[in-house]
Design a protein around this motif. Structure first.
Motif, PDB file in Angstrom:
ATOM      1  N   UNK A 102       0.827  -1.211   0.000  1.00 52.31           N
ATOM      2  CA  UNK A 102       0.000   0.000   0.000  1.00 52.31           C
ATOM      3  C   UNK A 102       0.860   1.260   0.000  1.00 52.31           C
ATOM      4  N   UNK A 103       2.103   1.137   0.506  1.00 53.06           N
ATOM      5  CA  UNK A 103       3.008   2.294   0.548  1.00 53.06           C
ATOM      6  C   UNK A 103       3.463   2.713  -0.847  1.00 53.06           C
ATOM      7  N   UNK A 104       3.261   1.830  -1.836  1.00 52.16           N
ATOM      8  CA  UNK A 104       3.631   2.203  -3.206  1.00 52.16           C
ATOM      9  C   UNK A 104       2.390   2.571  -4.016  1.00 52.16           C
ATOM     10  N   UNK A 105       1.277   2.730  -3.337  1.00 56.25           N
ATOM     11  CA  UNK A 105       0.043   3.115  -4.019  1.00 56.25           C
ATOM     12  C   UNK A 105      -0.682   4.121  -3.138  1.00 56.25           C
ATOM     13  N   UNK A 106       0.035   5.163  -2.753  1.00 53.46           N
ATOM     14  CA  UNK A 106      -0.539   6.124  -1.818  1.00 53.46           C
ATOM     15  C   UNK A 106      -0.116   7.548  -2.156  1.00 53.46           C
ATOM     16  N   UNK A 107       0.222   7.756  -3.429  1.00 55.50           N
ATOM     17  CA  UNK A 107       0.692   9.078  -3.838  1.00 55.50           C
ATOM     18  C   UNK A 107      -0.011   9.473  -5.142  1.00 55.50           C
ATOM     19  N   UNK A 108      -0.774  10.571  -5.125  1.00 55.20           N
ATOM     20  CA  UNK A 108      -1.482  10.979  -6.349  1.00 55.20           C
ATOM     21  C   UNK A 108      -0.527  11.157  -7.532  1.00 55.20           C
ATOM     22  N   UNK A 109       0.746  11.467  -7.241  1.00 54.31           N
ATOM     23  CA  UNK A 109       1.707  11.710  -8.322  1.00 54.31           C
ATOM     24  C   UNK A 109       1.955  10.458  -9.158  1.00 54.31           C
ATOM     25  N   UNK A 110       1.764   9.278  -8.575  1.00 57.16           N
ATOM     26  CA  UNK A 110       1.961   8.069  -9.362  1.00 57.16           C
ATOM     27  C   UNK A 110       0.638   7.501  -9.879  1.00 57.16           C
ATOM     28  N   UNK A 111      -0.448   8.243  -9.646  1.00 58.93           N
ATOM     29  CA  UNK A 111      -1.719   7.883 -10.269  1.00 58.93           C
ATOM     30  C   UNK A 111      -2.492   6.786  -9.576  1.00 58.93           C
ATOM     31  N   UNK A 112      -2.126   6.440  -8.359  1.00 59.06           N
ATOM     32  CA  UNK A 112      -2.860   5.392  -7.646  1.00 59.06           C
ATOM     33  C   UNK A 112      -2.762   5.657  -6.147  1.00 59.06           C
ATOM     34  N   UNK A 113      -3.918   5.853  -5.538  1.00 60.16           N
ATOM     35  CA  UNK A 113      -3.928   6.065  -4.085  1.00 60.16           C
ATOM     36  C   UNK A 113      -4.766   4.994  -3.389  1.00 60.16           C
ATOM     37  N   UNK A 114      -4.925   3.832  -4.045  1.00 66.99           N
ATOM     38  CA  UNK A 114      -5.743   2.755  -3.458  1.00 66.99           C
ATOM     39  C   UNK A 114      -5.213   2.322  -2.091  1.00 66.99           C
ATOM     40  N   UNK A 115      -3.906   2.473  -1.877  1.00 68.96           N
ATOM     41  CA  UNK A 115      -3.314   1.985  -0.631  1.00 68.96           C
ATOM     42  C   UNK A 115      -3.370   2.990   0.508  1.00 68.96           C
ATOM     43  N   UNK A 116      -3.735   4.226   0.197  1.00 64.74           N
ATOM     44  CA  UNK A 116      -3.688   5.284   1.220  1.00 64.74           C
ATOM     45  C   UNK A 116      -4.588   4.968   2.418  1.00 64.74           C
ATOM     46  N   UNK A 117      -5.661   4.224   2.153  1.00 64.57           N
ATOM     47  CA  UNK A 117      -6.598   3.881   3.223  1.00 64.57           C
ATOM     48  C   UNK A 117      -5.956   3.163   4.398  1.00 64.57           C
ATOM     49  N   UNK A 118      -4.890   2.380   4.122  1.00 65.35           N
ATOM     50  CA  UNK A 118      -4.199   1.688   5.220  1.00 65.35           C
ATOM     51  C   UNK A 118      -3.631   2.700   6.210  1.00 65.35           C
ATOM     52  N   UNK A 119      -3.240   3.862   5.672  1.00 66.32           N
ATOM     53  CA  UNK A 119      -2.592   4.872   6.516  1.00 66.32           C
ATOM     54  C   UNK A 119      -3.602   5.847   7.117  1.00 66.32           C
ATOM     55  N   UNK A 120      -4.716   6.098   6.395  1.00 64.37           N
ATOM     56  CA  UNK A 120      -5.740   6.988   6.958  1.00 64.37           C
ATOM     57  C   UNK A 120      -6.574   6.249   8.008  1.00 64.37           C
ATOM     58  N   UNK A 121      -6.783   4.938   7.784  1.00 64.00           N
ATOM     59  CA  UNK A 121      -7.607   4.157   8.733  1.00 64.00           C
ATOM     60  C   UNK A 121      -7.101   4.316  10.152  1.00 64.00           C
TER      61      UNK A 121
END
Lengths: 82, 247
Positions: free
Chosen positions: B203-222
């Protein structure tokens, strides 16, 4: 006394061992068609200070339980020299 | 602001991605070196991916004896939220904080590619921002990610709703082929209390809008929204427990 200990760690029987399978295929390609059931594990050698051979064995077994082998996926065999 | 500790081991290489993801989610995130014995009043602990101690002996086998792991163990046992990503997941299994083990991928290759995950359990401190059934896309990058456990452990994980995320096809349907040979295509699990979560995907590699995928950000916001109530109390109202009859 100082004892030389040999520990063998192998993937538990029944669990998939892709490394063993790959080696088996390679052996087969070399013409060793009779080589079957290849399992790849680890051999660990160490010296331990212990009062007896029995105690050295017990120490090494405790090492396997705590670190050298994974109780979920591996079996081990301890042999003490002498 | 919630304090989130990111533990660094020699050989960690996703430490900055993990730190940045936690900060992007709004956490006061900071590094803790593996030789430390204090988590500095952390509200949550993250174990990042990488190859701690060169994966010597077994992935995670040496890292679990780092001085910091005693503090992580106490934190986890007191109900504190702990997330292990990739090598972090391997370390948590080796430490006995999660059941089972991660073995060499079934097809021998190091698997580095995008995968899709189905969220199976949202009552954890790291998946509460998702809805059950959500499909998340994020990368995997591992050589030893094949989840293995004995049949009794596997049955208990499934029956207790402790499979947190599971691999599915990129379209959200059935997997065309296994990712790494994991039992039940399990990608992530949690402990009995639900406060310790581990997963192989990143999820840490899918949490930055700059790379076009924030699907993993929820792990960190939760975890920032997690109530901080003792996990056991939460579980008694949120987990559906099914009695497994020993065969």
């Amino acid at each position: 006394m100082n004892f030389r200990v040999h520990v063998r760690v192998v993937p538990r029987a029944g669990l998939l061992d892709p490394q063993g399978q790959a080696v088996e295929h390679a052996l087969s390609a070399l013409g060793f068609a009779g080589a079957k059931d290849v399992r790849v594990g680890k051999a660990i050698e160490l010296s331990v200070e212990a009062a007896s051979k029995h105690e050295a064995h017990a120490q090494a077994t405790a090492m396997c339980d705590k670190l050298l082998a994974n109780p979920v996926t591996e079996d081990f065999l301890v042999e003490v020299e002498g | 602001m919630k304090r989130v500790a990111v533990v660094r081991f020699p050989g960690s290489n996703c430490d900055f991605d993990t730190l940045n993801s936690a900060r992007r989610a709004g956490a006061d995130a900071y590094f803790v070196w593996h030789r430390e014995t204090d988590l500095e009043q952390a509200d949550a602990v993250l174990l990042p991916g990488g190859f701690s101690y060169g994966d010597y002996l077994r992935s995670g086998a040496i890292a679990r004896f780092s001085p910091v792991m005693a503090a992580v163990q106490r934190f986890a046992e007191s109900g504190g939220p702990v997330l292990g990503i990739c090598n972090g997941f391997q370390i948590l299994c080796e430490a006995g904080l999660l059941p089972g083990a991660l073995m060499r991928n079934s097809r021998l290759t190091f698997v580095a590619r995008p995968v899709a995950l189905r969220v199976e359990q949202t009552e954890t401190p790291f998946t509460s921002a998702y809805r059950k059934g959500d499909i998340l896309r994020m990368p995997v990058a591992h050589g030893e990610g094949r989840f293995a456990a004995d049949q009794a452990t596997l049955a208990r994980l499934e029956a207790d709703g402790r499979v947190v995320v599971r691999y599915v096809g990129l379209d959200g349907g059935a997997l065309p082929e296994t990712i790494n040979g994991s039992l039940g295509e399990i990608a992530g699990i949690c402990n009995d209390l639900g406060n310790v979560v581990g997963l192989m995907p990143h999820p840490d590699r899918a949490a930055d809008p700059a790379i076009g995928n924030t699907d993993g950000l929820g792990f960190f916001t939760s975890v920032l929204q997690w109530g901080g109530a003792p996990a056991q109390l939460r579980r008694s109202t949120t987990f559906t427990r099914i009695q497994v009859t020993p065969s």
